[in-house]
Design an enzyme around this catalytic site. Structure first.
Site, PDB file in Angstrom:
ATOM      1  N   ARG A  35      31.145  25.581  16.937  1.00 32.10           N
ATOM      2  CA  ARG A  35      31.749  25.541  15.595  1.00 32.10           C
ATOM      3  C   ARG A  35      33.256  25.308  15.664  1.00 32.10           C
ATOM      4  O   ARG A  35      33.832  24.688  14.767  1.00 32.10           O
ATOM      5  CB  ARG A  35      31.424  26.826  14.831  1.00 32.10           C
ATOM      6  CG  ARG A  35      29.986  26.852  14.340  1.00 32.10           C
ATOM      7  CD  ARG A  35      29.616  28.160  13.698  1.00 32.10           C
ATOM      8  NE  ARG A  35      28.302  28.090  13.058  1.00 32.10           N
ATOM      9  CZ  ARG A  35      27.586  29.130  12.689  1.00 32.10           C
ATOM     10  NH1 ARG A  35      28.046  30.349  12.906  1.00 32.10           N
ATOM     11  NH2 ARG A  35      26.413  28.983  12.113  1.00 32.10           N
ATOM     12  N   LYS A 200      10.802  34.848  11.334  1.00 26.44           N
ATOM     13  CA  LYS A 200      10.183  35.273  10.082  1.00 26.44           C
ATOM     14  C   LYS A 200       9.711  34.095   9.238  1.00 26.44           C
ATOM     15  O   LYS A 200      10.495  33.217   8.886  1.00 26.44           O
ATOM     16  CB  LYS A 200      11.170  36.106   9.275  1.00 26.44           C
ATOM     17  CG  LYS A 200      11.587  37.400   9.954  1.00 26.44           C
ATOM     18  CD  LYS A 200      12.585  38.160   9.093  1.00 26.44           C
ATOM     19  CE  LYS A 200      13.025  39.451   9.765  1.00 26.44           C
ATOM     20  NZ  LYS A 200      14.038  40.173   8.942  1.00 26.44           N
TER      21      LYS A 200
END
Length: 398
Positions: A35, A200
């Site tokens: 980043r 998930k």
């Protein structure tokens, strides 16, 4: 949307740049500087024009007050190395240090302010509190550039409110990210394969729902695959399972079959009795997971199957690892998918790695950024865009 060119002559002007410097740290050591590197081109574009650049960013999730472990101080040196100049550092966000640091900038110089989230106004749900902080930030600059794609889906002071106060434009990183996402959603070149992993299934339900009408193939791996396997009627042992969404996944399987979209699930699974690299690691058929075992990666036949489904694709979006890649016994599935994307890229496909854990995985497994079409700096923002949601930090730029 306005770009930096639309801001006019920036020489001598103070430009507030919202970057994404939310890097992983091991103490004071940056473990993945992707980043930081991604933020450099826009900052350089501004300094080359003689702007006085004030970089703002966050790190982690502090609770609106300073915490040493979330300080941006470790980022300063690396940012300076990449820019080829010293970067001044303010020890607060809008206080005396910030004001003095910005005041001391000369044309073409750069300052980084301390973690925005040390101020409760940055993330406040109270609009007046958020706007008050935004006004203090805006007072430090003449213009604003949004270049933190990882936060554009957040309605936060430095992302949304400042853009309403100062002349605002998007930076090169945000422009690239938006252009890539448009290619994924507006008439993508086909076959279009989407690879979704991670822990998930609930985190990806809206993406699956939206992409069932856009993609040709959905390849499901990671912990979320077991809820789909359960929806097919298979037992999954101790594997991660979202019981609340089994019926939802069953509905997606039915919709996909009716609409001609292929959903690809693991045919074999790498298991262990615990979430650990220790113990006896075995590979079993996906419909024969023992009751005392948990699936921690797609198996070798699944990896080969997934690679074959990527091989002829013209567009590929990948978000989420295929297994617990941090542990060597469970990294092969993720590595196989990454290699398949690399080979598809070499054949001319648009391949997009959707930030977050996926970006960390490919780098940790030895791949370089330039082997893929695009590695996003914002996994959450990418997913929300693919869900069809509005991104406040983009829409506010006009």
């Amino acid at each position: 949307m306005k770009t930096i060119a639309d801001l006019g002559d920036l020489r001598g002007k103070r430009v507030l740049v919202r970057s994404d410097l939310n890097v992983p740290l091991d103490g004071d050591r940056i473990t993945d500087d992707g980043r930081v590197r991604a933020s450099v081109p826009t900052i350089t574009e501004l300094t080359d024009q003689g702007a006085r650049v004030v970089v703002v960013a966050h790190l982690g999730r502090p609770k609106g007050a300073p915490e040493d472990k979330y300080s941006l101080k470790p980022v300063v040196a690396r940012l300076g190395e990449l820019l080829g100049q010293d970067v001044a550092f303010a020890t607060d966000t809008v206080g005396e240090s910030a004001k003095a640091t910005v005041e001391g900038l000369q044309d073409g110089q750069v300052a980084l302010l301390e973690n925005l989230r040390f101020n409760p106004g940055e993330t406040s749900k109270d609009e007046s509190e958020r706007q008050a902080f935004a006004k203090e930030l805006a007072s430090l600059a003449d213009d604003y550039v949004s270049d933190g794609f990882g936060v554009v889906h957040r309605k936060q002071a430095s992302v949304y409110d400042v853009a309403q106060i100062l002349p605002a434009a998007m930076g090169g990183l945000v422009k690239t990210e938006v252009d890539v996402l448009k290619r994924l959603t507006e008439d993508p070149e086909r076959p279009y394969a989407v690879v979704l992993g991670g822990a998930k299934v609930a985190d990806k339900l809206a993406v699956i729902d939206n992409l069932l009408g856009k993609a040709d193939r959905l390849l499901i791996g990671g912990g979320m695959a077991f809820t789909f396997l359960k929806a097919q009627g298979h037992e999954v042992g101790k594997s991660l399972l979202d019981e609340d969404n089994v019926e939802t996944c069953k509905g997606y399987l039915e919709r996909a079959e009716a609409s001609g979209v292929e959903i690809v699930l693991p045919v074999d699974v790498v298991c262990n009795a615990e979430f650990s690299a220790e113990g006896e690691v075995t590979t079993v058929d996906a419909d024969k997971i023992p009751a005392d075992q948990m699936g921690l990666d797609i198996g070798p036949r699944s990896a080969e199957l997934y690679a074959s489904k990527v091989a002829d694709a013209k567009t590929v979006f990948w978000n989420g690892p295929m297994g617990a890649f941090e542990m060597a016994p469970f990294a092969d599935g993720t590595k196989a998918v990454a290699q398949a994307l690399v080979e598809a890229t070499a054949k001319g496909a648009l391949t997009v790695v959707g930030g977050g854990d996926s970006a960390a995985a490919v780098r940790q497994l030895g791949f370089s950024d330039d082997q893929f079409g695009h590695i996003s700096t914002g996994g959450g923002a990418s997913l929300e865009y693919l869900e069809g949601k509005d991104l406040p930090g983009i829409s506010i730029l006009g």
